[in-house]
Design a protein around this motif. Structure first.
Motif, short mmCIF file in Angstrom:
data_model
loop_
_atom_site.label_atom_id
_atom_site.label_comp_id
_atom_site.label_asym_id
_atom_site.label_seq_id
_atom_site.Cartn_x
_atom_site.Cartn_y
_atom_site.Cartn_z
N ASP A 374 0.85 -1.18 0.00
CA ASP A 374 0.00 0.00 0.00
C ASP A 374 0.89 1.24 0.00
O ASP A 374 1.55 1.54 1.00
N LEU A 375 0.93 1.96 -1.12
CA LEU A 375 1.67 3.21 -1.21
C LEU A 375 0.69 4.37 -1.10
O LEU A 375 -0.32 4.40 -1.82
N ARG A 376 0.98 5.32 -0.24
CA ARG A 376 0.12 6.49 -0.10
C ARG A 376 0.91 7.77 -0.31
O ARG A 376 1.94 8.00 0.35
N ILE A 377 0.43 8.58 -1.24
CA ILE A 377 0.97 9.91 -1.45
C ILE A 377 -0.21 10.87 -1.52
O ILE A 377 -1.35 10.47 -1.72
N ARG A 378 0.09 12.14 -1.38
CA ARG A 378 -0.98 13.14 -1.42
C ARG A 378 -1.29 13.50 -2.86
O ARG A 378 -0.40 13.79 -3.65
N HIS A 379 -2.58 13.51 -3.19
CA HIS A 379 -3.03 13.79 -4.55
C HIS A 379 -3.55 15.21 -4.73
O HIS A 379 -3.91 15.60 -5.84
N SER A 380 -3.61 15.97 -3.64
CA SER A 380 -4.04 17.37 -3.72
C SER A 380 -3.54 18.08 -2.47
O SER A 380 -3.24 17.43 -1.45
N PRO A 381 -3.43 19.41 -2.51
CA PRO A 381 -2.97 20.15 -1.32
C PRO A 381 -3.87 19.92 -0.12
O PRO A 381 -5.08 19.74 -0.26
N ALA A 382 -3.27 19.88 1.05
CA ALA A 382 -4.01 19.70 2.30
C ALA A 382 -4.28 21.07 2.91
O ALA A 382 -3.35 21.75 3.35
N MET A 383 -5.52 21.48 2.93
CA MET A 383 -5.87 22.80 3.44
C MET A 383 -5.66 22.87 4.95
O MET A 383 -6.02 21.96 5.69
N GLY A 384 -5.04 23.96 5.41
CA GLY A 384 -4.83 24.17 6.83
C GLY A 384 -3.69 23.38 7.43
O GLY A 384 -3.52 23.35 8.64
N CYS A 385 -2.87 22.75 6.58
CA CYS A 385 -1.80 21.88 7.10
C CYS A 385 -0.74 22.66 7.87
O CYS A 385 -0.07 22.09 8.74
N SER A 386 -0.57 23.93 7.59
CA SER A 386 0.47 24.71 8.27
C SER A 386 0.19 24.88 9.75
O SER A 386 1.07 25.26 10.52
N SER A 387 -1.04 24.59 10.18
CA SER A 387 -1.37 24.70 11.60
C SER A 387 -0.64 23.67 12.44
O SER A 387 -0.60 23.77 13.67
N LEU A 388 -0.07 22.66 11.80
CA LEU A 388 0.60 21.58 12.52
C LEU A 388 2.11 21.77 12.64
O LEU A 388 2.79 20.89 13.15
N ILE A 389 2.64 22.89 12.18
CA ILE A 389 4.07 23.10 12.29
C ILE A 389 4.38 23.94 13.52
O ILE A 389 3.49 24.54 14.13
N TYR A 390 5.65 23.99 13.91
CA TYR A 390 6.06 24.74 15.08
C TYR A 390 5.60 26.19 14.97
O TYR A 390 5.69 26.80 13.91
N GLY A 391 5.12 26.74 16.09
CA GLY A 391 4.54 28.08 16.08
C GLY A 391 5.43 29.15 15.49
O GLY A 391 5.00 29.95 14.66
N ALA A 392 6.70 29.19 15.92
CA ALA A 392 7.61 30.21 15.42
C ALA A 392 7.87 30.03 13.92
O ALA A 392 8.02 31.02 13.20
N TRP A 393 7.91 28.79 13.47
CA TRP A 393 8.12 28.53 12.04
C TRP A 393 6.89 28.96 11.24
O TRP A 393 7.00 29.53 10.16
N LYS A 394 5.72 28.69 11.79
CA LYS A 394 4.49 29.10 11.11
C LYS A 394 4.40 30.62 11.02
O LYS A 394 3.93 31.18 10.02
N ASN A 395 4.84 31.30 12.08
CA ASN A 395 4.82 32.77 12.07
C ASN A 395 5.65 33.31 10.92
O ASN A 395 5.29 34.32 10.29
N ILE A 396 6.78 32.68 10.64
CA ILE A 396 7.64 33.11 9.52
C ILE A 396 6.90 32.92 8.21
O ILE A 396 6.95 33.77 7.32
N MET A 397 6.21 31.78 8.06
CA MET A 397 5.43 31.55 6.85
C MET A 397 4.32 32.58 6.71
O MET A 397 4.03 33.07 5.59
N ASP A 398 3.69 32.95 7.80
CA ASP A 398 2.57 33.89 7.77
C ASP A 398 3.00 35.31 7.48
O ASP A 398 2.17 36.16 7.13
N GLU A 399 4.29 35.60 7.63
CA GLU A 399 4.78 36.96 7.35
C GLU A 399 4.72 37.29 5.86
O GLU A 399 4.70 38.47 5.49
N VAL A 400 4.69 36.26 5.02
CA VAL A 400 4.70 36.48 3.57
C VAL A 400 3.30 36.78 3.07
O VAL A 400 2.36 36.04 3.40
#
Length: 400
Positions: A374-400
């Motif tokens: 059983d091989l599983r890969i993502r077939h479309s973007p996952a909405m809201g996935c950035s909520s699961l990354i480290y807070g400070a790292w997400k803040n950097i992403m949100d600055e853009v």
């Protein structure tokens, strides 16, 4: 994924862990706790001790010789028990008081680590990957440096002209952060290594785990590995149960990679063949019940080129004939504390651990329920996935 927040992931999976698995009317299925013969959910100290002993079996020293020809060139440096205490204590002091620590005078391993750098770094100066016997310090990053590298990666991706997505979409930013986090794992000095180790909660936790055992059982090292350029879509987590490959997942499982999607069938074929013919044979008998989770990395030919945008992970191009080498990255415990990526240890238990047949009170070898892996890969973007990354790292992403 390098920048995922394990606490958020754990919270999202709590209801799935330690759930009793249903028994098929014709076949007996062993739960993960029965396979391991301990259950962290019980809270009993004997189970915790057994888990700790089990996890230590997957230290690099225990499997490196079997996979030496198909894993990254590696130098293993002794980490003294005193240095283990120092790493743990330095983390506490920095976290509580943000103090400056002179690593050259604090750690016995400093000079040994400093001397190892010329032997392990690539000629092109790409640096090297450094971890302890168990894990790396990939949960820590200097935020100013991360912000700079992330911005550069985002500009490079957005300007490649090959992206079918908006330049600053969540998926694109997650890809840029993948490139940035991988770049920050390149170590170039003993000082940089120890500064990262002292600030990593993963390293702190592992030192606690190792120091819980007697001094006679201390067996920890610093592992210096040659850096090989691997693109973020070319890492995979593979599950082996009773010596049989059962499942493969893309490692950065929250991100949609067009190239990965395009090559799903081909990659499944080449990875399955490599795992079943090469890796499983080399590791036979090394781990309990021949259960383990192994990470693969695929090095592509175009990484030899100066233009790293060639055959980008955003391009829907064929990878046939483009795989330069398949690398075994590391071997992990076959247990719930290992991230199952696109699988679940609970709801996908019969995929990861196919049922056994019970005859005369004895378990036969595992019989495959499925004709294929059983091989599983993502077939479309996952909405809201950035909520699961480290807070400070997400803040950097949100600055853009």
């Amino acid at each position: 994924m390098n920048f995922l927040n394990p606490d958020l992931l754990a919270a999202s999976c709590t209801k799935l862990l330690h759930r009793a698995l249903k028994t098929d009317t014709n076949q007996q299925h062993m739960t993960i706790s029965e396979r391991r013969q301990f259950d962290l959910g019980s809270g009993e100290q004997t189970n915790i001790d057994e888990y700790q002993r089990y996890v230590l079996l997957f230290n690099l020293e225990n499997w490196y010789s079997q996979l030496a020809d198909i894993t990254f060139p590696t130098q293993v440096l002794e980490l003294s028990r005193q240095d283990g205490h120092a790493l743990k204590d330095c983390y506490d002091r920095i976290k509580e008081h943000n103090v400056h620590i002179d690593e050259s005078h604090t750690f016995q391993c400093y000079n040994q680590l400093e001397a190892s750098i010329p032997n392990c770094s690539l000629e092109n100066g790409d640096g090297y990957f450094v971890k302890t016997s168990c894990r790396s310090a990939k949960d820590y990053a200097d935020l100013d440096n991360l912000r700079s590298v992330f911005s550069q990666a985002l500009i490079s991706i957005s300007g490649s002209g090959s992206s079918p997505f908006q330049s600053h979409s969540e998926n694109i930013k997650m890809i840029a952060m993948s490139y940035a986090s991988m770049e920050l794992l390149k170590m170039r000095s003993a000082k940089q290594v120890l500064q990262n180790f002292m600030r990593s909660e993963r390293i702190w936790h592992d030192m606690h785990l190792a120091l819980a055992h007697s001094a006679s059982n201390w067996n920890e090292s610093i592992v210096v590995r040659q850096w090989v350029n691997i693109e973020p879509d070319m890492e995979f987590r593979c599950f082996v149960c009773s010596g049989k490959l059962t499942a493969i997942s893309q490692y950065r499982h929250l991100i949609y990679f067009p190239r990965l999607h395009k090559n799903e069938v081909y990659l499944k074929h080449v990875m399955t063949q490599f795992l079943e013919v090469t890796i499983i044979a080399k590791l036979q008998g090394l781990f309990r019940r021949d259960d383990y989770v192994i990470d693969l990395a695929l090095e592509l030919n175009h990484n030899d080129n100066k233009n790293k945008n060639t055959c980008s992970c955003l391009e829907e191009v064929s990878l046939e004939g483009q795989i330069k080498k398949m690398w075994a990255v590391e071997v992990n415990p076959f247990y719930e504390t290992t991230d199952a990526c696109m699988f679940s240890w609970s709801t996908d238990a019969t995929v990861l651990m196919p049922p056994t047949v019970t005859m005369s009170g004895e378990q036969d070898e595992v019989e495959r329920r499925y004709e294929d892996v059983d091989l599983r890969i993502r077939h479309s973007p996952a909405m809201g996935c950035s909520s699961l990354i480290y807070g400070a790292w997400k803040n950097i992403m949100d600055e853009v």
